[in-house]
Design a protein around this motif. Structure first.
Motif, PDB file in Angstrom:
ATOM      1  N   GLY A 410       9.507  -8.619 -87.537  1.00  0.00           N
ATOM      2  CA  GLY A 410      10.267  -7.385 -87.697  1.00  0.00           C
ATOM      3  C   GLY A 410      11.594  -7.367 -86.984  1.00  0.00           C
ATOM      4  N   GLU A 411      11.920  -8.441 -86.282  1.00  0.00           N
ATOM      5  CA  GLU A 411      13.191  -8.522 -85.576  1.00  0.00           C
ATOM      6  C   GLU A 411      14.302  -8.969 -86.516  1.00  0.00           C
ATOM      7  OE1 GLU A 411      13.829  -7.765 -82.364  1.00  0.00           O
ATOM      8  OE2 GLU A 411      11.754  -7.065 -82.133  1.00  0.00           O
ATOM      9  N   LEU A 412      15.525  -8.507 -86.201  1.00  0.00           N
ATOM     10  CA  LEU A 412      16.676  -8.927 -86.986  1.00  0.00           C
ATOM     11  C   LEU A 412      16.896 -10.428 -86.868  1.00  0.00           C
ATOM     12  CD1 LEU A 412      19.306  -6.153 -86.211  1.00  0.00           C
ATOM     13  CD2 LEU A 412      18.296  -6.647 -88.436  1.00  0.00           C
ATOM     14  N   VAL A 413      17.274 -11.051 -87.971  1.00  0.00           N
ATOM     15  CA  VAL A 413      17.589 -12.471 -87.985  1.00  0.00           C
ATOM     16  C   VAL A 413      19.016 -12.644 -88.488  1.00  0.00           C
ATOM     17  CG1 VAL A 413      17.028 -14.740 -88.925  1.00  0.00           C
ATOM     18  CG2 VAL A 413      15.194 -13.129 -88.369  1.00  0.00           C
ATOM     19  N   SER A 414      19.855 -13.287 -87.684  1.00  0.00           N
ATOM     20  CA  SER A 414      21.248 -13.513 -88.075  1.00  0.00           C
ATOM     21  C   SER A 414      21.382 -14.802 -88.871  1.00  0.00           C
ATOM     22  CB  SER A 414      22.140 -13.613 -86.828  1.00  0.00           C
ATOM     23  OG  SER A 414      22.145 -12.416 -86.105  1.00  0.00           O
ATOM     24  N   TYR A 415      22.409 -14.856 -89.702  1.00  0.00           N
ATOM     25  CA  TYR A 415      22.802 -16.130 -90.280  1.00  0.00           C
ATOM     26  C   TYR A 415      23.248 -17.049 -89.133  1.00  0.00           C
ATOM     27  CZ  TYR A 415      22.850 -14.498 -95.153  1.00  0.00           C
ATOM     28  OH  TYR A 415      22.495 -14.044 -96.393  1.00  0.00           O
ATOM     29  N   THR A 416      23.233 -18.338 -89.408  1.00  0.00           N
ATOM     30  CA  THR A 416      23.690 -19.305 -88.405  1.00  0.00           C
ATOM     31  C   THR A 416      24.978 -19.952 -88.882  1.00  0.00           C
ATOM     32  OG1 THR A 416      21.403 -19.769 -87.777  1.00  0.00           O
ATOM     33  CG2 THR A 416      23.074 -21.347 -87.067  1.00  0.00           C
ATOM     34  N   PRO A 417      26.127 -19.457 -88.413  1.00  0.00           N
ATOM     35  CA  PRO A 417      27.388 -20.083 -88.837  1.00  0.00           C
ATOM     36  C   PRO A 417      27.535 -21.475 -88.254  1.00  0.00           C
ATOM     37  CG  PRO A 417      27.788 -18.490 -87.090  1.00  0.00           C
ATOM     38  CD  PRO A 417      26.334 -18.371 -87.449  1.00  0.00           C
ATOM     39  N   ARG A 418      28.331 -22.305 -88.895  1.00  0.00           N
ATOM     40  CA  ARG A 418      28.651 -23.615 -88.357  1.00  0.00           C
ATOM     41  C   ARG A 418      29.821 -23.443 -87.393  1.00  0.00           C
ATOM     42  NH1 ARG A 418      28.480 -27.095 -94.034  1.00  0.00           N
ATOM     43  NH2 ARG A 418      26.510 -26.223 -94.773  1.00  0.00           N
ATOM     44  N   ILE A 419      29.607 -23.865 -86.174  1.00  0.00           N
ATOM     45  CA  ILE A 419      30.606 -23.699 -85.126  1.00  0.00           C
ATOM     46  C   ILE A 419      30.956 -25.082 -84.598  1.00  0.00           C
ATOM     47  CG2 ILE A 419      31.135 -22.587 -82.930  1.00  0.00           C
ATOM     48  CD1 ILE A 419      28.817 -20.605 -83.617  1.00  0.00           C
ATOM     49  N   ALA A 420      32.223 -25.441 -84.676  1.00  0.00           N
ATOM     50  CA  ALA A 420      32.630 -26.802 -84.338  1.00  0.00           C
ATOM     51  C   ALA A 420      33.831 -26.797 -83.410  1.00  0.00           C
ATOM     52  CB  ALA A 420      32.962 -27.581 -85.613  1.00  0.00           C
ATOM     53  N   LEU A 421      33.939 -27.871 -82.644  1.00  0.00           N
ATOM     54  CA  LEU A 421      35.103 -28.103 -81.784  1.00  0.00           C
ATOM     55  C   LEU A 421      35.631 -29.489 -82.106  1.00  0.00           C
ATOM     56  CD1 LEU A 421      35.492 -27.417 -77.988  1.00  0.00           C
ATOM     57  CD2 LEU A 421      36.138 -29.629 -78.943  1.00  0.00           C
ATOM     58  N   MET A 422      36.912 -29.566 -82.397  1.00  0.00           N
ATOM     59  CA  MET A 422      37.550 -30.856 -82.661  1.00  0.00           C
ATOM     60  C   MET A 422      38.857 -30.943 -81.889  1.00  0.00           C
ATOM     61  SD  MET A 422      39.018 -30.221 -86.539  1.00  0.00           S
ATOM     62  CE  MET A 422      40.131 -31.618 -86.476  1.00  0.00           C
ATOM     63  N   LEU A 423      39.241 -32.177 -81.569  1.00  0.00           N
ATOM     64  CA  LEU A 423      40.526 -32.395 -80.919  1.00  0.00           C
ATOM     65  C   LEU A 423      41.608 -32.492 -81.977  1.00  0.00           C
ATOM     66  CD1 LEU A 423      39.738 -34.950 -78.071  1.00  0.00           C
ATOM     67  CD2 LEU A 423      39.430 -32.468 -78.118  1.00  0.00           C
ATOM     68  N   LYS A 424      42.761 -31.963 -81.657  1.00  0.00           N
ATOM     69  CA  LYS A 424      43.841 -31.959 -82.639  1.00  0.00           C
ATOM     70  C   LYS A 424      44.486 -33.324 -82.785  1.00  0.00           C
ATOM     71  CE  LYS A 424      47.505 -28.940 -84.258  1.00  0.00           C
ATOM     72  NZ  LYS A 424      48.283 -27.708 -84.000  1.00  0.00           N
ATOM     73  N   SER A 425      44.546 -34.095 -81.708  1.00  0.00           N
ATOM     74  CA  SER A 425      45.270 -35.369 -81.736  1.00  0.00           C
ATOM     75  C   SER A 425      44.369 -36.565 -82.014  1.00  0.00           C
ATOM     76  CB  SER A 425      45.990 -35.584 -80.403  1.00  0.00           C
ATOM     77  OG  SER A 425      45.044 -35.673 -79.344  1.00  0.00           O
ATOM     78  N   ARG A 426      43.056 -36.377 -81.940  1.00  0.00           N
ATOM     79  CA  ARG A 426      42.124 -37.482 -82.126  1.00  0.00           C
ATOM     80  C   ARG A 426      40.965 -37.039 -83.016  1.00  0.00           C
ATOM     81  NH1 ARG A 426      40.948 -40.000 -76.177  1.00  0.00           N
ATOM     82  NH2 ARG A 426      42.077 -38.401 -75.067  1.00  0.00           N
ATOM     83  N   ALA A 427      40.349 -37.996 -83.677  1.00  0.00           N
ATOM     84  CA  ALA A 427      39.215 -37.692 -84.560  1.00  0.00           C
ATOM     85  C   ALA A 427      37.939 -37.580 -83.733  1.00  0.00           C
ATOM     86  CB  ALA A 427      39.080 -38.761 -85.635  1.00  0.00           C
ATOM     87  N   ILE A 460      36.428 -23.904 -84.770  1.00  0.00           N
ATOM     88  CA  ILE A 460      36.207 -23.410 -86.130  1.00  0.00           C
ATOM     89  C   ILE A 460      34.813 -22.820 -86.229  1.00  0.00           C
ATOM     90  CG2 ILE A 460      36.188 -24.003 -88.592  1.00  0.00           C
ATOM     91  CD1 ILE A 460      37.522 -26.675 -86.529  1.00  0.00           C
ATOM     92  N   ALA A 461      34.713 -21.697 -86.924  1.00  0.00           N
ATOM     93  CA  ALA A 461      33.415 -21.125 -87.282  1.00  0.00           C
ATOM     94  C   ALA A 461      33.486 -20.730 -88.752  1.00  0.00           C
ATOM     95  CB  ALA A 461      33.094 -19.909 -86.415  1.00  0.00           C
ATOM     96  N   PHE A 462      32.465 -21.103 -89.511  1.00  0.00           N
ATOM     97  CA  PHE A 462      32.454 -20.713 -90.926  1.00  0.00           C
ATOM     98  C   PHE A 462      31.028 -20.543 -91.408  1.00  0.00           C
ATOM     99  CE2 PHE A 462      32.779 -25.301 -90.619  1.00  0.00           C
ATOM    100  CZ  PHE A 462      31.866 -25.790 -91.544  1.00  0.00           C
ATOM    101  N   LEU A 463      30.881 -19.732 -92.446  1.00  0.00           N
ATOM    102  CA  LEU A 463      29.555 -19.378 -92.943  1.00  0.00           C
ATOM    103  C   LEU A 463      29.646 -19.060 -94.432  1.00  0.00           C
ATOM    104  CD1 LEU A 463      26.560 -18.470 -92.541  1.00  0.00           C
ATOM    105  CD2 LEU A 463      27.468 -16.203 -91.965  1.00  0.00           C
ATOM    106  N   ASP A 464      28.741 -19.634 -95.198  1.00  0.00           N
ATOM    107  CA  ASP A 464      28.610 -19.323 -96.620  1.00  0.00           C
ATOM    108  C   ASP A 464      27.276 -18.608 -96.805  1.00  0.00           C
ATOM    109  OD1 ASP A 464      28.477 -19.160 -99.354  1.00  0.00           O
ATOM    110  OD2 ASP A 464      28.753 -21.297 -99.737  1.00  0.00           O
ATOM    111  N   THR A 465      27.313 -17.307 -97.063  1.00  0.00           N
ATOM    112  CA  THR A 465      26.086 -16.527 -97.229  1.00  0.00           C
ATOM    113  C   THR A 465      25.530 -16.601 -98.645  1.00  0.00           C
ATOM    114  OG1 THR A 465      27.223 -14.485 -97.873  1.00  0.00           O
ATOM    115  CG2 THR A 465      26.950 -14.903 -95.504  1.00  0.00           C
TER     116      THR A 465
END
Length: 506
Positions: A410-427, A460-465
């Motif tokens: 009975g508890e609320l369940v959130s979507y799980t967005p994809r949350i990422a950290l990347m460096l701008k100068s390196r892959a 970056i955080a993104f989610l496709d519901t």
């Protein structure tokens, strides 16, 4: 010989004296082992010390993260030393999702604990609680996490008696002799072979594929990743002992090319891929210019190698090919017209080749693991060493996360967005640890470790519901005093989302 864990009391740091950046409070503890012939359990004084630390979490804060780093003479010894700590924290109501277990092979014979607390996510108001209570009671179904699942594989069918010789849409080439492949029971492969290939070279593909560049807690920089699955009659194939395949991966998207090593991916229990270094047991000879390439294609007229940044224990070389784009057939005069006899001049036809140079990672594939159901993950990577200055941690808060429905309790369940950290100068793409969630406030917190100091970072955080795309992006510089960045998810049209992800590192 079993070990009883004893406290090295001189190295306890209390919460009250360890405030650090980003609203964190930290306790550092170092625990030694004493060789005694008893069950491997926590000594009473160690349990009491850990209990006291947990009871002294500053008011208004909660435990968000506990790193348990076990040092031992082997990985197995280190992993065994982690078990009693995991059991203790589970007894205290701290779940596995807040524990980061690390083994380090050395002779230090100790366990290091880093316990961090942070301000609690804000408490919802009565009005917000009422709004959440009005949510339609739709059972929430959590999606299965599967790294690389965002991309559809290219499928190649290799006829019986033919060798594997394929090229993916993004330039990956795979060459394996049929006679070098066997079924898991060792039988030769006479039937047609199915090859499935996924390529991950761009930041967009790596992010959408939920992939990262980490070997345990070591930070890597990638030159590209692929997933390769080779089967016949539905059975995964292996390479014969002593045989190898060849993979060519283009370098055109790599931000850094020198010093790359071969990493194989291991699918973890949570669906993620963790990378493991694969090196030669014996160094190869130094590579010469115009090195012979046994897997050279007919459209490559020249193959050269470079010693620049070459690791002689690596399965990877950097090579350059002269590739033919097209051929123009022209008529060329071979002798002038004879003015005395009147004979016409002679002609012949010659080919003019239009070419360009193409650089690639030339990879010797030492084995295929038939026990990996989703194929072999191949990554060209190198470790980013941390000496001085030391890396930092970043805690990220994401807001605007919609609720998926109600759980079985009975508890609320959130979507799980994809949350990422990347460096701008390196892959470099870091794996985060979700440390807090408030479905009513539509907030989640993710903790990223070992972020290189003073580097420009893209969050970056993104989610496709299934109904809408939500996206958030923020750039920060990783410093010791970086405040907690807040990403607020907002609806983004698909065309715009695709464009933003394509140019995410720019």
């Amino acid at each position: 010989m079993m070990n009883r864990i004893l406290l090295l009391s001189a190295l306890v740091v209390c919460f009250a004296t360890a405030s650090i950046a980003q609203n964190y409070t930290e306790a550092n503890l170092l625990i030694d082992y004493e060789e005694v012939s008893v069950d491997e359990v926590l000594a009473e004084e160690t349990r009491n010390m850990l209990q006291a630390v947990l009871e002294n979490v500053p008011e208004g804060e909660e435990i968000v993260y506990i790193e348990i780093r076990a040092h031992g003479a082997s990985r197995d010894i280190g992993e065994n030393r982690l078990d009693p700590f995991v059991q203790f924290f589970e007894e205290q109501g701290i779940g596995a999702d807040k524990l980061d277990l690390v083994t380090q092979v050395d002779d230090k014979n100790r366990v290091h604990l880093k316990i961090r607390s942070s301000l609690k996510i804000s408490t919802p108001t009565d009005k917000e609680k009422e709004a959440a209570a009005d949510l339609v009671a739709t059972p929430a179904v959590k999606k299965v996490y599967c790294a690389g699942g965002s991309k559809k594989a290219e499928v190649f069918i290799v006829p019986p008696s033919s060798n594997i010789k394929i090229e993916g849409k993004e330039g990956t080439r795979v060459r394996i002799n049929r006679e070098d492949l066997v079924y898991p029971d060792g039988d030769a492969v006479q039937e047609q072979i199915k090859v499935e290939l996924k390529e991950f070279y761009t930041s967009k593909d790596i992010l959408l594929g939920e992939l990262h560049t980490m070997e345990g807690d070591k930070v890597l920089e990638t030159g590209g990743m692929i997933n390769l699955k080779i089967t016949a009659n539905g059975e995964p194939l292996a390479l014969r002992a002593g045989k190898s395949g060849n993979i060519k991966m283009p370098t055109k998207t790599a931000k850094n090319k020198k010093g790359m090593n071969l990493y194989f991916g291991k699918r973890m229990a949570n669906g993620a891929v963790d990378w493991r270094l694969e090196e030669r047991t014996e160094p190869i000879r130094s590579v010469e210019v115009n090195d012979t390439d046994e897997n050279n294609d007919t459209d490559e007229t020249t193959v050269t190698s470079t010693n620049a940044g070459l690791n002689l224990t690596s399965f990877i070389k950097i090579k350059t090919s002269l590739v033919t784009d097209s051929i123009t057939r022209v008529r060329v005069a071979v002798n002038p017209r004879n003015v005395i006899t009147g004979n016409n001049r002679g002609y012949k036809y010659e080919n003019i080749y239009h070419t360009h140079e193409e650089e690639y990672f030339d990879i010797e594939l030492p084995y295929l693991n038939p026990n990996i159901v989703d194929g072999v993950w191949v990554n060209t990577d190198k470790i980013i060493p941390f000496t001085n200055p030391k890396p930092v941690d970043i805690l990220v808060q994401v807001e605007g996360i919609p609720n998926e429905g109600l759980g079985v309790d009975g508890e609320l369940v959130s979507y799980t967005p994809r949350i990422a950290l990347m460096l701008k100068s390196r892959a470099v793409f870091l794996r985060g640890n979700r440390v807090a969630e408030n479905a009513i406030m539509k907030q989640q917190k993710v903790h990223f470790r070992n972020v290189p100091l003073n580097e420009a970072v893209v969050l970056i955080a993104f989610l496709d519901t299934g109904k809408e795309l939500l996206f958030a992006r923020k750039e920060v510089t990783a410093t010791k005093n970086t405040a907690t960045p807040v990403l607020v998810l907002e609806v983004l049209p698909k065309v715009e989302f695709d464009n933003v992800m394509t140019n995410i590192a720019n």
